[in-house]
Enzyme design. Structure first.
Site: not given
Length: 351
Positions: A55-56, A98, A116, A197
């Protein structure tokens, strides 16, 4: 009738890409809801192991790792893609990241399964596809619908002429979305709106059956921030087939799909994108012959189908999945771009 996304001759990966043992070791990049679901489901597979998460923020990564028993947690993406024990990276970030996340993994020589919608636009998608092909690395969009055995059976029946030539496809996906303007679904910089989305599912379903459309029409209700809240799409093909599709953040829709042909129709119930069954109605069914129902057959469920396909491809040395080919992913991204063009939605990433 043939499907729009036909199986392609798999590309062969270099030996260095192949997992070094029978168990495929996953690295999960991100810690949100879809990352949690993927990790929970994939760790149940006997031939898969989640060995690292990134994670960041290191605290988020460690919390996720503790929750799912993942051995290593990294506070930066670069550390995960550099981990020699990671055989493949699952990119589960918001779609605005992404391109950066998948690109980082590919540049480090890691195969990638990317959530996706694949990217924010077809330009970004093309960059990832080019990078993967140049390096001979596996890359696949996480379009789990295409790996679902019920959908695969539906495609086979259509291809074999069970409903004749397709005339119409209808599909929808909508729920009451967030009213808070600060939510990511309302933020153009994060690729907000219903289309990317939710609309990616109806569009992908239609193009699985019919290929890339020749004509795209669309209309939408836009938010004050400039993202789509309620979108209707009409796609057309030279064959005369049409697809009537919709996506919405303003209200719950049935989330069903119907494929109608010259000899019958197939109906998918609510949650069509993760179908467990469908019903085939034949026009020429004889007296006393009712609709035919098809259900899932197999020991997997949910996101496990796409993970299993990735692992099969890696073991076979394939760098593209015949179930989710990259050319098909690019075609869907072109349609998403075309719809955004028609309704007037632009993201900062579009340039």
């Amino acid at each position: 009738m043939t499907t729009g996304q036909t199986s392609q001759t798999p590309r062969t990966a270099p030996a260095a890409q192949e997992p070094r043992r029978d168990t495929v070791r996953w690295g999960v990049l991100a810690t949100g809801g879809i990352a949690a679901r993927f990790t929970a489901e994939v760790r149940e597979l006997p031939d898969a192991e989640v060995v690292a998460v990134a994670s960041r923020g290191e605290a988020r990564a460690k919390e996720f790792a503790a929750r799912f028993g993942v051995p290593r947690a990294y506070g930066e993406w670069a550390a995960l893609v550099a981990d020699p024990d990671v055989d493949v990276v699952y990119v589960a970030t918001p779609h605005s990241a992404h391109r950066a996340a998948a690109g980082l993994a590919l540049a480090a020589g890691k195969p990638v399964l990317c959530e996706k919608p694949f990217t924010l636009n077809v330009r970004e998608a093309g960059e990832l596809v080019s990078l993967a092909r140049e390096r001979g690395l596996f890359l696949m969009e996480a379009m789990w619908t295409y790996c679902n055995p019920v959908i695969r059976r539906l495609v086979e029946l259509v291809r074999d002429g069970a409903i004749g030539e397709i005339q119409t496809v209808q599909a929808d996906f909508g729920f009451p979305g967030p009213a808070d303007p600060g939510h990511r679904l309302r933020d153009p910089a994060l690729g907000g709106g219903a289309l990317l989305d939710l609309g990616v599912y109806p569009i992908s379903f239609a193009q699985l059956l019919l290929g890339e459309p020749d004509r795209v029409q669309a209309d939408a209700l836009l938010s004050p921030e400039g993202v789509d809240l309620n979108t209707g799409m009409l796609l057309g093909w030279e064959s005369g087939a049409t697809a009537l599709l919709s996506c919405s953040l303003t209200g719950g829709t049935p989330v069903t799909a119907t494929v109608t042909g010259t000899r019958g129709r197939i109906e998918l119930p609510s949650g069509f994108f993760s179908a467990e069954r469908f019903v085939l109605h034949r026009n020429d069914a004889g007296p006393g012959t009712g609709p035919e129902e098809f259900t899932a057959d197999g020991g997997l469920y949910g996101l496990q189908y796409e993970a299993a396909e990735v692992m099969r491809c890696l073991r076979a040395g394939e760098t593209e999945s015949p179930l989710v080919p990259l050319d098909g992913t690019l075609a869907v991204m072109r349609t998403l771009d075309a719809v955004r063009d028609r309704i007037g939605v632009r993201f900062p990433a579009d340039g």
